[in-house]
Design an enzyme around this catalytic site. Structure first.
Site, PDB file in Angstrom:
ATOM      1  CG  LEU A   1      -4.573  -9.866  -2.914  1.00 38.54           C
ATOM      2  CD1 LEU A   1      -3.698  -9.509  -4.105  1.00 38.54           C
ATOM      3  CD2 LEU A   1      -3.796  -9.667  -1.613  1.00 38.54           C
TER       4      LEU A   1
ATOM      5  CE1 TYR B   1       1.980 -14.130  -7.142  1.00 41.25           C
ATOM      6  CE2 TYR B   1       0.924 -13.075  -9.032  1.00 41.25           C
ATOM      7  CZ  TYR B   1       1.109 -14.172  -8.232  1.00 41.25           C
ATOM      8  OH  TYR B   1       0.432 -15.312  -8.511  1.00 41.25           O
ATOM      9  CD  GLU B   2      -0.757 -11.314  -3.102  1.00 38.58           C
ATOM     10  OE1 GLU B   2      -0.870 -11.516  -1.888  1.00 38.58           O
ATOM     11  OE2 GLU B   2      -1.565 -11.709  -3.964  1.00 38.58           O
ATOM     12  N   GLY B   3       4.953  -8.913  -2.554  1.00 38.97           N
ATOM     13  CA  GLY B   3       6.192  -8.834  -1.776  1.00 38.97           C
ATOM     14  C   GLY B   3       7.239  -9.761  -2.346  1.00 38.97           C
TER      15      GLY B   3
END
Lengths: 256, 381, 329
Positions: free
Chosen positions: B93, B364-366
């Site tokens: 990230l 998280y992260e989608g």
């Protein structure tokens, strides 16, 4: 300083041992590792190399899988590796030592390191035998090593203490836990390991025949220990249980 | 098709597993309990080169592939999901968008110390009203001469507070109707005046991972710190998340694997009715299903990494891997607690931690729902 | 009579080590079956007076190698002495204790004599006329039975505390042979310093009772409660790898696959979970007691007696009970 390290691939310490259909130790499904004592030897060799700008050669004997331990040593920082695959039906420590000594005798070395024993057969004699064949002194179970002026000061474990031994180079030193804390291979080291030379030798490449290295000791059979019968839990509050246990140890087990 | 790993990948797995078991595992429960990370572990990982696995050596990385990176995250997460996400968020990230979109100068200045582990990275994307709808970020960045002035907040930032380098997505075009096209990415260093940390989140799982609010109050960033071009913020964020999903999928896979191994071992030693509980078909079949789903998840994760390594499209596959692996992690950890019975519900055994840790991978992260939208979009376009 | 079954008599502080008597028992049985003699070999400086004890325990002959240069054990000096004697007299077998010194010496002598060596044996017997040796491998997770069909002598190191010691016969004497012609030659290992930890407790490998602590001990200081129990019982104190790795105890106290292998009469495991590699090192103990708060701990699977409870509560209570029982209050 040129250092040769003798390494062995062994079963993981957590491995469960079973026998195969032929009644031999079953290697299937067991994860293999570098003998933990050999890791200390590799680490010590690397530290010496870093201090003296030397070269480290790791040597192992075994099948193609044994390359894994050599590759690990290379990833830790060793310079080159030699794998000897003798393809013999029966071997003992005499066999192994004779072959390793022959392989090492073709190299330049100032110091030969190894683990003081392997955790599989635990016989603790191969390194000593190699020293004897090569006419070198040996110091076993070393927990501290200092090298200066062609001499080695080795602190070795003895029963109930330790002793400091001075010995001239070249020498065979075997490592005991406590000598150092082995490093993990770095990612860069892993990438470089593949580019380092790995020599693969058969028995004939060393000019040896199966007869010359024939084992002195032969295995008749392998067996597993009979499992211990499950014991009893001594019940009760701690004070009660402690008193009952002491009584059982005296009256039933008769060990006190 | 070739399903065997290379010698390097095998050696990497063994090395990371040894490290994880010897160094990380003994600390995992305590770090979870105290909600604190033991940063000596970071230093050791930096020394081993685990902080920059998929980047070229010239940028301080290990020069390994993304599959190796996924394996490393899997192995760390197998014993400690917080360590898995620490490396994953840092690498995927923050370091990755700088590697992929940064100028040579930015790579020298930021990627090198990040990959070498001298600095820790994080991504600032989520805002209170821009979660799944990442294009709706409001944090404003206004150009003022050679600088941009940032105002606003980011929430739920993994590695927040501890990280030294943040990739922050901000709105450079105040016209909200431009939506995601009005966003730009910036590199912000910890300690920049006007950049502070708000509240630390107390979470259900990955409790040793730091999750902070980032507060920007007239924080001035030199324009050289713009990542990519103005208006590319959302594009960079989405590309980053495509890759980030591989990291989270690998994390989920590792959690599932760890919980499965715990359950398998426990089922062999725990005896009830005079025999080990694994002798009951009900338990044995549960174990069979767990192992099968984990293997399916592993193939999806490794495939996504393989595609990325071979410069093939991987957006759909990484979404599938993240969706499936995270749901497998939740399912497997729930079963692992079940197999442990009452003990599994206590903190004496690690499976309850693993179950708590697994849940976040579906979020998280989608979220799983967003992953399904991503996958469906690929199918229907 | 002739040839002979030899036993290397290791000694420390002017006393022959216990394992020597255990080996003399086994050697006596073999020698009687083979109609050979039992000989003990003792090496050092002014060690001749130990010969009489060896006679009482069944040696027919005692070879004594005395030399100032052999005052301290060195690999080179002792190898030359023992191998030299063996080359001269050609015994059928040589047994040494599987101790630090015995292992060190045996490997060198075996190679010099071009023969096989079976280490850490737990059983010595005659099968079909052959000396047959049984030894644990994988630290006791399996056993192998071996023979040395042709090469002589058959060499073995014998694990201490396993074979029953020979019964001494007061007044029985051995023929003492002073091997004055055996010279230590050049000794390359020079002993610069010897550090012995002063301890009133027995060696781990020789102790009849061992009190051992694991990760559950939580700190090095807490080992004190094990030491108190050990001192009441005259026991040695051991530790698991987890405890050693956590820094609670030195490696010299470690019992297990990467530590010492022990076979006491009684092994008391406190706060030890029972990892397979630990069990490998103590599984041959006669009686195992486990104290652990986790009723699922693996150690209970091998323990003869277990107490599920907090060791910090149980151990001091045990110490008190033993003290009362043994009248040490």
């Amino acid at each position: 300083m040129k250092v040769v390290v003798l390494t062995k691939q062994t079963f993981d310490t957590e491995a469960k041992i079973t026998l195969d259909a032929q009644g031999k130790i079953n290697p299937e499904g067991v994860s293999l590792i570098m003998n933990p004592y050999d890791e200390f030897a590799v680490e010590e060799a690397l530290r010496i190399k870093e201090k003296t700008k030397g070269e480290v050669t790791v040597v192992s004997m075994g099948g193609p899988k044994a390359q894994d331990v050599l590759r690990q040593a290379l990833a830790m920082g060793a310079d080159r590796a030699v794998l000897i695959t003798p393809e013999l039906e029966e071997m003992d420590e005499y066999t192994t030592a004779t072959i390793l000594a022959k392989a090492v005798s073709r190299m330049e070395y100032d110091l030969i390191l190894g683990g003081w024993r392997a955790i599989d057969d635990g016989s603790a004699q191969v390194a000593g035998r190699v020293a004897e064949i090569l006419g070198l002194p040996v110091v076993n179970m070393v927990i501290k090593l200092e090298i200066a002026g062609g001499k080695v000061l080795a602190t070795r474990e003895i029963e109930g203490g330790s002793e400091v031994v001075e010995v001239p180079l070249p020498v065979v030193i075997t490592a005991q836990k406590g000598l150092n804390e082995p490093r993990y291979p770095t990612m860069k080291g892993i990438m470089q390991a593949k580019k380092k030379p790995m020599e693969k030798l058969a028995l004939s490449d060393l000019g040896l025949t199966a007869e010359e290295v024939a084992p002195k000791v032969r295995a008749l059979k392998y067996f597993l220990p009979s499992p211990r019968a499950q014991g009893k839990i001594v019940p009760g509050e701690p004070a009660e249980a402690a008193a009952a246990l002491v009584r059982l140890l005296r009256e039933e087990a008769k060990v006190i | 098709m070739n399903f065997t790993l290379t010698e390097e990948q095998e050696l990497l797995r063994q090395t990371v597993r040894d490290f994880a078991e010897n160094e990380v595992a003994p600390k995992a429960a305590e770090m979870d309990e105290k909600e604190e990370y033991d940063w000596t572990l970071w230093d050791k990982m930096a020394e081993m080169g685990l902080t920059g696995i998929p980047f070229p050596e010239e940028y301080g990385g290990a020069g390994m592939d993304n599959l190796s990176y996924a394996i490393a995250v899997e192995e760390l997460s197998r014993v400690c999901a917080s360590t898995g996400v620490l490396i994953s968020a840092h690498t995927s990230l923050c370091s990755w968008p700088i590697y992929a979109f940064g100028t040579e100068e930015q790579k020298r200045k930021y990627l090198v110390p990040l990959a070498e582990g001298k600095k820790i990275g994080a991504l600032g994307l989520t805002e209170p009203s821009a979660g799944s709808d990442a294009g709706a970020v409001k944090l404003s960045a206004v150009r003022d001469g050679d600088e941009y002035v940032l105002n606003g907040t980011k929430i739920f930032i993994t590695n927040g507070g501890r990280a030294d380098v943040y990739v922050v997505v901000a709105r450079t075009d105040p016209d909200m109707s431009k939506k995601h096209r009005g966003t730009t990415a910036f590199i912000v260093e910890k300690g920049t005046p006007g950049f502070t940390f708000g509240k630390k989140e107390h979470k259900m799982g990955i409790r040793a991972s730091y999750t902070y609010e980032l507060v920007f109050d007239n924080c001035r960033i030199p324009k050289e710190n713009m990542l990519g071009k103005e208006g590319e913020g959302f594009k960079i964020a989405m590309a980053t998340l495509d890759g980030g999903r591989i990291g989270i999928a690998a994390q989920a896979l590792g959690i599932a694997q760890g919980a499965f191994e715990q359950a398998l071992a426990y089922s062999k030693v725990r005896e009830q009715f005079g025999r080990p509980i694994c002798a009951n078909q009900g338990i044995a079949w549960m174990l069979a299903d767990m192992a099968t789903r984990i293997e399916a998840a592993r193939l999806l994760v490794y495939q996504a990494a393989f595609l990325k390594d071979n410069k093939l499209p991987y957006g759909k596959e990484s979404a599938m891997a993240k969706l499936y692996a995270s749901e497998v992690a939740m399912w497997v950890t729930t079963k692992a607690v079940q197999i442990h019975g009452g003990y599994g519900y206590t903190r004496e055994y690690p499976v309850e931690r693993m179950m708590r840790d697994a849940k976040i991978t579906e979020i998280y992260e989608g979220t799983s729902e967003v992953q399904r939208i991503v996958i469906a979009n690929y199918l229907l376009k | 009579m002739g040839k002979g079954i030899w036993v290397y008599a290791e000694h420390k502080n002017g006393k022959v080590k216990k394992v020597t008597y255990e080996m003399l028992g086994a050697a006596r049985q073999l020698a009687d079956q083979l109609a050979e003699e039992v000989a003990a070999v003792i090496i050092g400086k002014e060690v001749g007076e130990l010969a009489s004890a060896l006679g009482e325990y069944g040696a027919d002959k005692v070879y004594v190698v005395e030399n100032d240069a052999l005052a301290e054990y060195t690999t080179d000096g002792y190898t030359r002495a023992l191998a030299g004697l063996a080359l001269e007299h050609r015994p059928t077998a040589i047994f040494l204790g599987c101790t630090v010194q015995g292992r060190d010496l045996a490997a060198q002598v075996a190679q010099r004599l071009q023969t096989g060596l079976c280490t850490d044996c737990t059983k010595v017997e005659l099968q079909d006329g052959q000396i047959t040796l049984t030894r644990p491998i994988y630290a006791g997770k399996a056993f192998v039975q071996v023979v040395c069909p042709e090469a002589r002598p058959v060499m073995a190191t014998i694990r201490p505390n396993v074979l029953p010691p020979a019964e001494p016969q007061a007044g029985r004497t051995a023929e003492v042979v002073m091997a004055d012609d055996v010279q230590p030659g050049d000794i390359r290992q020079i002993i610069k310093e010897v550090v012995r930890q002063v301890s009133s407790r027995p060696e781990l490998t020789e102790a009849d009772i061992i009190v051992s602590g694991g990760r559950g001990m939580k700190s090095a200081e807490n080992f004190k409660i094990l030491e108190e129990l050990a001192d009441v019982l005259g026991a040695a104190v051991g530790a698991s790898r987890a405890a050693v790795d956590a820094g609670y105890a030195p490696h010299s106290m470690q019992v297990g696959q990467t530590g010492k292998t022990v076979s006491p009469q009684l092994y008391i495991a406190c706060g030890i979970s029972g990892a397979i590699q630990h069990l490998a090192g103590m599984g041959s103990s006669k009686v195992i007691v486990a104290i652990n708060k986790d009723p699922e701990a693996n150690i209970f699977k091998v323990a003869d007696y277990g107490i599920v409870g907090d060791l910090f509560e149980v151990v001091p209570l045990l110490t008190r009970e033993f003290r009362r029982l043994l009248g040490k209050e």
